[in-house]
Design a protein around this motif. Structure first.
Motif, PDB file in Angstrom:
ATOM      1  N   ILE A   1     131.082  44.605  10.371  1.00  0.00           N
ATOM      2  CA  ILE A   1     132.205  44.595   9.426  1.00  0.00           C
ATOM      3  C   ILE A   1     132.195  45.841   8.546  1.00  0.00           C
ATOM      4  N   THR A   2     130.995  46.335   8.229  1.00  0.00           N
ATOM      5  CA  THR A   2     130.878  47.565   7.442  1.00  0.00           C
ATOM      6  C   THR A   2     131.319  48.763   8.261  1.00  0.00           C
ATOM      7  N   ILE A   3     130.877  48.829   9.509  1.00  0.00           N
ATOM      8  CA  ILE A   3     131.269  49.937  10.383  1.00  0.00           C
ATOM      9  C   ILE A   3     132.787  50.010  10.505  1.00  0.00           C
ATOM     10  N   LEU A   4     133.399  48.883  10.808  1.00  0.00           N
ATOM     11  CA  LEU A   4     134.848  48.856  10.998  1.00  0.00           C
ATOM     12  C   LEU A   4     135.586  49.124   9.684  1.00  0.00           C
ATOM     13  N   GLY A   5     135.091  48.555   8.585  1.00  0.00           N
ATOM     14  CA  GLY A   5     135.735  48.773   7.294  1.00  0.00           C
ATOM     15  C   GLY A   5     135.681  50.216   6.852  1.00  0.00           C
ATOM     16  N   CYS A   6     134.531  50.853   7.059  1.00  0.00           N
ATOM     17  CA  CYS A   6     134.384  52.253   6.644  1.00  0.00           C
ATOM     18  C   CYS A   6     135.184  53.192   7.538  1.00  0.00           C
ATOM     19  N   LEU A   7     135.223  52.924   8.837  1.00  0.00           N
ATOM     20  CA  LEU A   7     136.046  53.749   9.725  1.00  0.00           C
ATOM     21  C   LEU A   7     137.507  53.724   9.272  1.00  0.00           C
ATOM     22  N   GLU A   8     137.997  52.540   8.937  1.00  0.00           N
ATOM     23  CA  GLU A   8     139.379  52.431   8.488  1.00  0.00           C
ATOM     24  C   GLU A   8     139.573  53.111   7.133  1.00  0.00           C
ATOM     25  N   ALA A   9     138.622  52.943   6.235  1.00  0.00           N
ATOM     26  CA  ALA A   9     138.742  53.541   4.900  1.00  0.00           C
ATOM     27  C   ALA A   9     138.683  55.067   4.966  1.00  0.00           C
ATOM     28  N   MET A  10     137.794  55.600   5.786  1.00  0.00           N
ATOM     29  CA  MET A  10     137.722  57.062   5.921  1.00  0.00           C
ATOM     30  C   MET A  10     139.001  57.607   6.525  1.00  0.00           C
ATOM     31  N   LYS A  11     139.569  56.883   7.443  1.00  0.00           N
ATOM     32  CA  LYS A  11     140.806  57.318   8.106  1.00  0.00           C
ATOM     33  C   LYS A  11     141.946  57.456   7.095  1.00  0.00           C
ATOM     34  N   HIS A  12     141.943  56.613   6.079  1.00  0.00           N
ATOM     35  CA  HIS A  12     143.055  56.599   5.127  1.00  0.00           C
ATOM     36  C   HIS A  12     142.722  57.275   3.791  1.00  0.00           C
TER      37      HIS A  12
ATOM     38  N   PRO B   1     122.998  44.194   2.383  1.00  0.00           N
ATOM     39  CA  PRO B   1     124.360  44.714   2.189  1.00  0.00           C
ATOM     40  C   PRO B   1     125.274  43.825   1.360  1.00  0.00           C
ATOM     41  N   GLY B   2     125.138  42.505   1.474  1.00  0.00           N
ATOM     42  CA  GLY B   2     125.983  41.621   0.676  1.00  0.00           C
ATOM     43  C   GLY B   2     127.434  41.669   1.117  1.00  0.00           C
ATOM     44  N   PRO B   3     128.266  40.760   0.584  1.00  0.00           N
ATOM     45  CA  PRO B   3     129.687  40.713   0.964  1.00  0.00           C
ATOM     46  C   PRO B   3     130.481  41.852   0.325  1.00  0.00           C
ATOM     47  N   VAL B   4     131.388  42.432   1.089  1.00  0.00           N
ATOM     48  CA  VAL B   4     132.250  43.522   0.604  1.00  0.00           C
ATOM     49  C   VAL B   4     133.674  43.212   1.024  1.00  0.00           C
ATOM     50  N   THR B   5     134.612  43.370   0.109  1.00  0.00           N
ATOM     51  CA  THR B   5     136.018  43.113   0.435  1.00  0.00           C
ATOM     52  C   THR B   5     136.835  44.387   0.525  1.00  0.00           C
ATOM     53  N   ASP B   6     136.314  45.505  -0.001  1.00  0.00           N
ATOM     54  CA  ASP B   6     137.087  46.750  -0.042  1.00  0.00           C
ATOM     55  C   ASP B   6     136.150  47.925   0.212  1.00  0.00           C
ATOM     56  N   TYR B   7     136.378  48.642   1.309  1.00  0.00           N
ATOM     57  CA  TYR B   7     135.549  49.784   1.656  1.00  0.00           C
ATOM     58  C   TYR B   7     136.207  51.119   1.301  1.00  0.00           C
ATOM     59  N   ALA B   8     137.356  51.088   0.637  1.00  0.00           N
ATOM     60  CA  ALA B   8     138.021  52.329   0.253  1.00  0.00           C
ATOM     61  C   ALA B   8     137.072  53.201  -0.560  1.00  0.00           C
ATOM     62  N   MET B   9     137.245  54.516  -0.435  1.00  0.00           N
ATOM     63  CA  MET B   9     136.361  55.439  -1.147  1.00  0.00           C
ATOM     64  C   MET B   9     136.408  55.183  -2.654  1.00  0.00           C
ATOM     65  N   GLU B  10     137.583  54.822  -3.165  1.00  0.00           N
ATOM     66  CA  GLU B  10     137.713  54.549  -4.593  1.00  0.00           C
ATOM     67  C   GLU B  10     136.901  53.321  -4.989  1.00  0.00           C
ATOM     68  N   ALA B  11     136.932  52.288  -4.150  1.00  0.00           N
ATOM     69  CA  ALA B  11     136.158  51.079  -4.442  1.00  0.00           C
ATOM     70  C   ALA B  11     134.662  51.360  -4.354  1.00  0.00           C
ATOM     71  N   GLN B  12     134.259  52.164  -3.386  1.00  0.00           N
ATOM     72  CA  GLN B  12     132.852  52.527  -3.278  1.00  0.00           C
ATOM     73  C   GLN B  12     132.419  53.346  -4.491  1.00  0.00           C
ATOM     74  N   ALA B  13     133.300  54.225  -4.968  1.00  0.00           N
ATOM     75  CA  ALA B  13     132.981  55.015  -6.154  1.00  0.00           C
ATOM     76  C   ALA B  13     132.798  54.119  -7.378  1.00  0.00           C
ATOM     77  N   GLN B  14     133.620  53.090  -7.497  1.00  0.00           N
ATOM     78  CA  GLN B  14     133.464  52.166  -8.616  1.00  0.00           C
ATOM     79  C   GLN B  14     132.140  51.421  -8.540  1.00  0.00           C
ATOM     80  N   ALA B  15     131.698  51.106  -7.331  1.00  0.00           N
ATOM     81  CA  ALA B  15     130.394  50.454  -7.171  1.00  0.00           C
ATOM     82  C   ALA B  15     129.271  51.386  -7.613  1.00  0.00           C
ATOM     83  N   VAL B  16     129.408  52.677  -7.309  1.00  0.00           N
ATOM     84  CA  VAL B  16     128.397  53.650  -7.749  1.00  0.00           C
ATOM     85  C   VAL B  16     128.428  53.784  -9.265  1.00  0.00           C
ATOM     86  N   LEU B  17     129.613  53.830  -9.846  1.00  0.00           N
ATOM     87  CA  LEU B  17     129.716  53.924 -11.302  1.00  0.00           C
ATOM     88  C   LEU B  17     129.066  52.721 -11.976  1.00  0.00           C
ATOM     89  N   ALA B  18     129.235  51.546 -11.407  1.00  0.00           N
ATOM     90  CA  ALA B  18     128.590  50.358 -11.967  1.00  0.00           C
ATOM     91  C   ALA B  18     127.073  50.502 -11.923  1.00  0.00           C
TER      92      ALA B  18
END
Length: 257
Positions: free
Chosen positions: A166-177, A46-63
């Motif tokens: 940390i991924t579980i908690l980050g994604c729960l918060e990101a999906m919520k918002h 999984p590696g380190p992640v600082t931003d789980y927002a859907m937009e940040a995840q989309a940028q990772a997919v685009l990369a």
């Protein structure tokens, strides 16, 4: 120059991994290129992640798409993967040949759903990821499928239990918002396929059906006796639906033929 090879991009959901697509995509026609990226914080490394927002995840997919030389792609997103696909389509709609919302939605969380995510996060903090996942995944299957799919259920639980807290908690918060993405559907110049289950507790049909009218070119597969995991509950039907939709998305057939 020859036309670029049609590329299908499969995005897994929350606490899943690319492994969920292995059986589903086995035997896909050789003419398609299949990419199954791990979303940030997921997968075997999984590696380190600082931003789980859907937009940040989309940028990772685009990369990942850029690194693979994939220009226009068909996006297939399961659950949270659909949220990421919608964020990608909002950012770079010209990259999207077609979009499959696989038990996913363009709607934001309701207040009730947000409260449920907070409760889940609290449970994870108190009891850990594994205990949470051993109880959270089984209800996503339609009741009639739970016994016959016990082995598949165990596989999904194992994948989920291995996901970092940390991924579980980050994604729960990101999906919520995450924001309302229905405008992406209204503006779509690409076709959209909705796959839904009559017994889906996460994306109820009554919330999904109004969205079918939003895209100019809309397709739907609504399955009886299926919950939130149609890729294992009805693999033959959902696989064929994706392949048929791919042919439409990449202009290999015309609608109605």
């Amino acid at each position: 120059m020859p036309a670029p090879q049609p590329t299908l991009v499969f995005l897994h959901g929350f606490a899943e991994s690319p492994d969920i697509w292995t059986d589903f995509t086995r035997g896909f026609p050789a003419g398609y290129r299949v990419l199954m990226p791990a979303l940030p914080g997921h997968g075997p490394q999984p590696g380190p992640v600082t931003d789980y927002a859907m937009e940040a995840q989309a940028q990772a997919v685009l990369a990942r798409l850029d690194a693979a030389g994939a220009d226009k792609v068909l996006l297939v997103g399961h659950s949270m993967g659909g949220y990421v696909a919608l964020a990608l389509a909002a950012a770079q709609p010209e990259r999207v040949a077609g979009l499959v919302l696989f038990h996913s939605t363009a709607l934001p969380d309701t207040d009730e759903k947000k409260a449920a995510r907070d409760e889940s996060a609290g449970f994870v903090r108190r009891h850990g990821v594994e205990k949470y996942m051993r109880s959270a995944i089984k209800p996503l299957l339609a009741p009639g499928n739970r016994k016959r799919l016990a082995a598949k259920l165990k596989q999904l639980e194992d994948i989920a239990a291995a996901t970092p807290e940390i991924t579980i908690l980050g994604c729960l918060e990101a999906m919520k918002h995450r924001p309302d993405r229905t405008q992406v559907l209204r503006d779509a110049k690409f076709p959209v396929l909705f796959i839904g289950g009559h017994d889906d507790p996460a994306v109820p049909l009554e919330t999904l059906l109004p969205q079918l009218a939003l895209p100019a070119q809309s397709h739907a597969l609504l399955l009886r006796g299926v919950g939130h995991l149609g890729f294992i509950e009805a693999p033959e039907l959902t696989r064929q639906a994706v392949l048929d939709f791919a042919a439409v998305s990449f202009g290999q057939v015309t609608v109605g033929t």
